[in-house]
Design an enzyme around this catalytic site. Structure first.
Site, PDB file in Angstrom:
ATOM      1  N   ASN A  51       8.471  -7.297   4.388  1.00 53.89           N
ATOM      2  CA  ASN A  51       8.614  -6.054   3.635  1.00 53.89           C
ATOM      3  C   ASN A  51       9.969  -5.438   3.973  1.00 53.89           C
ATOM      4  OD1 ASN A  51       6.956  -2.803   3.612  1.00 53.89           O
ATOM      5  ND2 ASN A  51       8.069  -3.820   2.005  1.00 53.89           N
TER       6      ASN A  51
ATOM      7  N   CYS B  31       2.906   3.223   9.181  1.00 53.16           N
ATOM      8  CA  CYS B  31       3.285   4.521   8.598  1.00 53.16           C
ATOM      9  C   CYS B  31       4.119   5.322   9.592  1.00 53.16           C
ATOM     10  CB  CYS B  31       2.044   5.316   8.203  1.00 53.16           C
ATOM     11  SG  CYS B  31       2.443   6.913   7.450  1.00 53.16           S
TER      12      CYS B  31
ATOM     13  N   ALA C  82       7.654  -2.127  -2.226  1.00 55.05           N
ATOM     14  CA  ALA C  82       7.143  -0.763  -2.401  1.00 55.05           C
ATOM     15  C   ALA C  82       8.036  -0.024  -3.398  1.00 55.05           C
ATOM     16  CB  ALA C  82       7.093  -0.043  -1.062  1.00 55.05           C
ATOM     17  N   GLU C  83       9.162   0.501  -2.940  1.00 58.76           N
ATOM     18  CA  GLU C  83      10.027   1.288  -3.826  1.00 58.76           C
ATOM     19  C   GLU C  83      10.592   0.438  -4.963  1.00 58.76           C
ATOM     20  OE1 GLU C  83      12.987   3.798  -2.235  1.00 58.76           O
ATOM     21  OE2 GLU C  83      11.542   5.146  -1.310  1.00 58.76           O
TER      22      GLU C  83
ATOM     23  N   PRO D 286       0.853  -1.202   0.000  1.00 63.51           N
ATOM     24  CA  PRO D 286       0.000   0.000   0.000  1.00 63.51           C
ATOM     25  C   PRO D 286       0.880   1.240   0.000  1.00 63.51           C
ATOM     26  CG  PRO D 286       0.084  -0.978   2.199  1.00 63.51           C
ATOM     27  CD  PRO D 286       0.840  -1.904   1.297  1.00 63.51           C
TER      28      PRO D 286
ATOM     29  N   HIS E 249       7.183  -5.043   8.324  1.00 65.29           N
ATOM     30  CA  HIS E 249       8.226  -4.217   7.704  1.00 65.29           C
ATOM     31  C   HIS E 249       9.403  -4.205   8.666  1.00 65.29           C
ATOM     32  CE1 HIS E 249       9.276  -0.259   5.408  1.00 65.29           C
ATOM     33  NE2 HIS E 249      10.343  -0.990   5.652  1.00 65.29           N
TER      34      HIS E 249
ATOM     35  N   ASN F 177      14.079  -4.390   1.779  1.00 66.46           N
ATOM     36  CA  ASN F 177      15.294  -4.890   1.111  1.00 66.46           C
ATOM     37  C   ASN F 177      15.002  -5.631  -0.188  1.00 66.46           C
ATOM     38  OD1 ASN F 177      16.437  -3.963   3.474  1.00 66.46           O
ATOM     39  ND2 ASN F 177      16.964  -5.989   4.270  1.00 66.46           N
TER      40      ASN F 177
ATOM     41  N   GLN G  78      -6.514  -0.860   2.716  1.00 68.29           N
ATOM     42  CA  GLN G  78      -5.833  -0.479   3.960  1.00 68.29           C
ATOM     43  C   GLN G  78      -6.367   0.846   4.501  1.00 68.29           C
ATOM     44  OE1 GLN G  78      -1.754   1.263   4.440  1.00 68.29           O
ATOM     45  NE2 GLN G  78      -1.263  -0.738   5.299  1.00 68.29           N
TER      46      GLN G  78
END
Length: 490
Positions: free
Chosen positions: A217, A108, A241-242, A23, A184, A219, A79
């Site tokens: 989440n 977050c 994500a990235e 998300p 994460h 690496n 989410q």
């Protein structure tokens, strides 16, 4: 039919998903989810939605979920960020018919989450989290999941995960909540230039300690990182994500040409429109390494106001890259320490706070991080932060030189700028309190407590009116426009 739980939920509803798109606020919208699914993603999350806004604003629901219904976009998890059990459940009830599960954001780390008191800033409030998850499990027809960040201590992280897992056991001994946990492997302090490496040890410890599916989440830059993470931690799926933003074909194990992904994404946006800011942000990520070289096109991409304009900039970048490819010498290697040439989708490694900027051999700003934090004395736009450069585009005459900014005298009490004509040498807030306490006037701030008090006393001491009203609204003003209650704060 009762809802599936734990591993049954993961195997059947989520179809045993291993490759997951995270998300991402303003970045995991429908168009990007569809692009990612076409290139290997098996499960996607919506962007983080604010539960309270989702409940009260029909347009927010429409723009972020109701208009995004698409058969290809499943399985899907919605989410929410929330800090109130009732509000969280109300939002989830409005969303549950459009997804396969509801996720509570406990990860977050941004300042907006700190101000709003949600995300990773709830990780110490275990009782509240138990109540939120339990109530959601009881009221919803779809499963509840959570995404968390770790504590510095592995033991505390494990206890945290176990507490979430067994949130409802005091009511129903057979119940294990939530149905899935995403970990994460970074703390809430690890963000931006301080991100560093995510701890797979924390994730591995959580996986061993709980009896529900776990996603990892952190690496993830290539497909072999996914495989390595699953092997080392034992998790059931891996979230990106990235890595996904810079290479949406990551889960295919490919590194395609950037313009292939950009063109396909723009085609999807034509069918499933989204805000232009989302599209621009995706293009900035996809073309990141190329835009370090073609700075002029970076500025054009930032200024363009239409989808067609964004597509034109992307085409121009493609032409320049193709020209560079045509003139490339045999055996030539990528510059700037990149693993591939800049026109190929590849990871972006976020620099640390004190690292020298070496992207594409540029070392001119060795004392600066990713963004300029302070301006040079001449106020040159070359040294301004991105936000200030945008302001300068809107107002070319604006000057950011600190030495030219007007100096304000400070309030004697709180340090805020004082009123230039304040009789007490205070800011308006402090002046109001003092004037009220002393029944004094401050013409500079328009506060007339003394004057109003004197006029009120004078009126009360005068002759009675010829006709007294039988009843009077307590909130009504007396003749002359002055309030009946003497000394009220105005």
């Amino acid at each position: 039919m009762s809802k599936l739980q734990g591993f049954e939920f993961w195997r059947h509803t989520l179809q045993g998903a291993h490759y997951v798109v995270a998300p991402m606020v303003d970045q995991s919208e429908l168009a990007w989810r569809l692009l990612s699914r076409r290139h290997g993603a098996q499960l996607c999350y919506t962007p983080m939605l604010h539960a309270q806004v989702f409940v009260r604003d029909a347009n927010y629901r429409k723009e972020n979920l109701y208009c995004d219904v698409c058969p290809e976009d499943r399985p899907l998890i919605v989410q929410f960020c929330a800090n109130d059990p009732e509000v969280f459940v109300k939002a989830a009830l409005l969303a549950q018919d459009y997804c396969d599960a509801i996720d509570l954001n406990l990860g977050c780390p941004q300042m907006i989450a700190k101000r709003g008191h949600y995300g990773a800033f709830l990780q110490e409030e275990w009782d509240l989290l138990q109540r939120m998850i339990l109530l959601a499990h009881e009221k919803l027809s779809v499963p509840v999941t959570c995404k968390i960040r770790v504590f510095p201590e592995i033991d505390k992280t494990v206890k945290y995960a176990q507490l979430l897992e067994k949130a409802g056991c005091q009511v129903r001994q057979e119940t294990v909540l939530p149905e899935l946990l995403t970990v994460h492997g970074r703390t809430k302090e690890q963000k931006g230039p301080l991100s560093g490496i995510a701890s797979w040890e924390h994730i591995k410890a959580v996986r061993k300690a709980v009896n529900i599916p776990v996603f990892a989440n952190g690496n993830i830059q290539y497909l072999h990182d996914v495989e390595k993470c699953i092997q080392e931690t034992g998790v059931h799926g891996v979230m990106s994500a990235e890595g996904n933003l810079h290479n949406p074909a990551l889960f295919e194990g490919r590194n395609p040409l950037v313009w292939e992904m950009a063109e396909e994404y723009l085609e999807i946006v034509q069918q499933y429109p989204c805000p232009l800011s989302y599209v621009r942000a995706h293009l900035f990520k996809l073309w990141h390494h190329t835009l370090q070289i073609h700075q002029q096109l970076r500025e054009e991409l930032a200024k363009v106001k239409t989808l067609e304009g964004i597509a034109d900039v992307s085409r121009e970048l493609k032409l320049r890259c193709q020209e560079e490819m045509a003139s490339q010498k045999e055996g030539e290697k990528p510059k700037g320490g990149l693993p591939f040439f800049h026109w190929i989708c590849q990871p972006y490694v976020r620099p640390g706070p004190k690292e020298v900027s070496k992207e594409n051999g540029n070392t001119d700003r060795s004392t600066r991080g990713k963004r300029a934090l302070e301006e040079e004395e001449d106020g040159s736009s070359d040294f301004l932060s991105k936000n200030k450069q945008k302001k300068k585009l809107r107002n070319p005459n604006k000057n950011f030189d600190p030495s030219l900014k007007p100096k304000y005298a400070k309030c004697d009490q709180c340090g805020n700028p004082k009123g230039n004509k304040c009789v007490f040498n205070l800011c308006r807030g402090c002046c109001k309190k003092r004037a009220f306490k002393e029944t004094a006037d401050c013409p500079g701030h328009g506060l007339l407590f003394k004057t109003k008090s004197e006029k009120s006393l004078a009126w009360k001491g005068g002759p009675p009116s010829l006709q007294e009203p039988q009843s009077r609204d307590p909130g009504m003003k007396e003749p002359g426009g002055f309030p009946e209650v003497v000394g009220s704060v105005g």
